[in-house]
Design an enzyme around this catalytic site. Structure first.
Site, short mmCIF file in Angstrom:
data_model
loop_
_atom_site.label_atom_id
_atom_site.label_comp_id
_atom_site.label_asym_id
_atom_site.label_seq_id
_atom_site.Cartn_x
_atom_site.Cartn_y
_atom_site.Cartn_z
N ASP A 147 3.92 -9.67 2.61
CA ASP A 147 3.81 -9.48 1.16
C ASP A 147 4.01 -8.00 0.87
O ASP A 147 3.11 -7.20 1.06
CB ASP A 147 2.44 -9.96 0.68
CG ASP A 147 2.27 -9.78 -0.83
OD1 ASP A 147 3.27 -9.50 -1.52
OD2 ASP A 147 1.11 -9.91 -1.31
N GLU A 148 5.21 -7.63 0.48
CA GLU A 148 5.58 -6.24 0.22
C GLU A 148 5.22 -5.33 1.40
O GLU A 148 4.53 -4.31 1.23
CB GLU A 148 4.92 -5.75 -1.06
CG GLU A 148 5.41 -6.44 -2.31
CD GLU A 148 4.98 -5.71 -3.57
OE1 GLU A 148 5.86 -5.19 -4.27
OE2 GLU A 148 3.77 -5.67 -3.85
N PRO A 149 5.67 -5.65 2.62
CA PRO A 149 5.30 -4.83 3.79
C PRO A 149 5.84 -3.40 3.74
O PRO A 149 5.35 -2.54 4.48
CB PRO A 149 5.92 -5.61 4.96
CG PRO A 149 7.04 -6.39 4.36
CD PRO A 149 6.58 -6.75 2.99
#
Length: 485
Positions: free
Chosen positions: A121-123
């Site tokens: 998740d949005e790394p």
């Protein structure tokens, strides 16, 4: 033969390409997060999606109850792998095979229409540093290998969500766009992987955050308003913040060597609380503006009439446990409130005149916890601060819907939030004798004192801890409160 004369096959090909480019966004999806103390039951959410003719949904995890509720729904689903799993999946094909078996195989056989898996998740979020992104490509490769082994690689695509701050332009001009230097090498590896697997590039774009963090972006420019002063870049005129961000990304992709990769806008929206200009009216203007932009097939100055494959509005519902490191508004992205009630009207399908609310929602009793004015209140502020470290008080933030509550109304708000999130237990309205239970709704104007949902899916907060960053924000809010008092 004239230069302007085309053979029939060439003309047909040209028409086909034009149709593909100008009609690819046929459906618009939503993000469905479940970071809530008392989430709306999955079956109710799926019913809400169907009532509003929403045919695509992106999840941030692979919650079994959610995936079971989506079976036989004919809704296309994107499931998510949390950041916390990336290191393990990067180093172990066996772990990837186990994940695919447990989170995909059995649900696909139950007719849940899973089409994408997001790796993290949005790394690439800048605030995470190098905590997650070094493991993204390896995790993606192993998940893809697990899909191939399970004979699912043609049904399900592996994608990697790119955060809004993974690309940019120091000058603010889209023609100077590039990926952040610290992630550029990894991003090229990501793009190579996506190209090899014929998967689209998932990207989050946030005109609200661009406005919130950039003094050069006006509110009108972020909200698609005609009166906004346009931005000029090498003879290209930009009339809104979305186009500016999107073309900055296009340039970054071109510089990286992937100018024609398909794009999915995996997250875009406007919050309704928790910060100045995070309001329901602005959210309605923005959401209608972005949907009109896509439906009119305008494209952008660099890519006129070329549309992303899909867009996902962020988000379906409010989430009172969402991480608020970026800001208190993070818990208020929903087009619908936490209990499935539309905040404003927007048409997802072009066939419904107005949004339909969730039906037959079960609440706790119509009871609230408020400050007892009949006793010594000298310790009330300290008690309210303590309550806010264990519940959601983001609506009390500067610019929030409850910021203008006077003392002790703001104390009552904190007491009630704690009381509701602890399932209206009598002892959760004690506060050293300062709280009392009432059946009179204390809501004032746009400041809503919630009554929580009664649901088997609810997650108890007892023994859990809220995001510690909230404590600092609450302290700030209550310092302001003390100044007023």
């Amino acid at each position: 033969m004239s230069d302007h004369h085309y053979s029939f096959p060439a003309a047909l090909a040209l028409i086909t390409i034009t149709i593909l480019f100008t009609s690819r966004v046929q459906s618009i999806g939503v993000n469905w997060g479940t970071s809530a103390s008392h989430p709306l039951p999955p079956s109710k959410v799926v019913e809400l999606l169907k009532l509003n003719k929403i045919t695509k949904v992106k999840l941030f995890d692979s919650n079994p109850q959610v995936l079971e509720a989506l079976s036989n729904s004919l809704i296309d689903v994107t499931v998510g792998i949390p950041n916390s799993m990336l290191r393990t999946l990067n180093s172990s094909v066996k772990s990837a095979e186990t994940w695919v078996h447990d989170n995909l195989t059995r649900y696909l056989s139950a007719r849940t229409r899973i089409e994408y898996i997001t790796i993290g998740d949005e790394p690439f979020l800048q605030s995470y540093g190098s905590q997650f992104y070094p493991f993204v490509v390896g995790a993606a490769i192993n998940i893809e290998a697990a899909l191939i082994r399970a004979k699912l690689s043609k049904k399900v695509k592996v994608v990697i969500p790119c955060s809004f701050d993974a690309f940019g332009s120091e000058s603010g001009q889209p023609s100077k766009g590039h990926f952040r230097p610290d992630i550029n090498k990894t991003m090229i590896q990501v793009l190579n992987f996506l190209t090899k697997t014929q998967s689209p590039f998932f990207v989050n774009i946030s005109p609200f955050l661009s406005y919130y963090q950039n003094k050069n972006i006006s509110l009108d420019f972020a909200l698609f308003k005609e009166a906004a002063r346009p931005h000029n870049d090498t003879h290209r005129l930009y009339k809104n913040s979305f186009e500016l961000s999107y073309d900055t990304l296009i340039t970054a992709l071109t510089v990286a060597g992937f100018p024609n990769i398909d794009i999915v806008i995996s997250q875009i929206g406007w919050p309704t609380d928790g910060a100045p200009n995070a309001t329901v009216s602005n959210a309605e203007i923005f959401t209608k503006g972005i949907l009109d932009h896509f439906r009119n097939k305008k494209g952008t100055p660099i890519r006129p009439r070329v549309m992303p494959l899909e867009i996902y509005i962020h988000a379906l519902l409010d989430e009172d446990q969402r991480n608020i490191t970026v800001g208190n508004f993070e818990r208020h992205w929903g087009v619908f409130t936490f209990d499935g009630q539309a905040k404003y009207q927007v048409d997802f399908s072009q066939s419904t005149k107005s949004l339909v609310n969730a039906r037959s929602v079960e609440y706790f009793a119509s009871r609230w916890c408020v400050a007892n004015n009949n006793i010594d209140m000298s310790n009330a502020t300290a008690r309210a601060m303590e309550a806010c470290t264990n519940t959601d008080c983001t609506a009390l933030s500067p610019g929030g819907s409850c910021f203008n509550l006077t003392w002790p109304g703001n104390v009552s708000y904190a007491f009630n939030s704690y009381y509701q999130q602890h399932d209206q237990r009598a002892d959760s309205c004690d506060f050293g004798g300062l709280g009392m239970i009432t059946t009179v709704d204390p809501s004032v104007d746009n400041c809503r004192f919630n009554v929580e949902l009664k649901a088997s899916f609810s997650v108890s907060l007892l023994g859990s801890k809220f995001d510690c960053s909230l404590v600092l924000i609450v302290l700030m809010v209550w310092l302001l409160l003390l100044e007023r008092f």
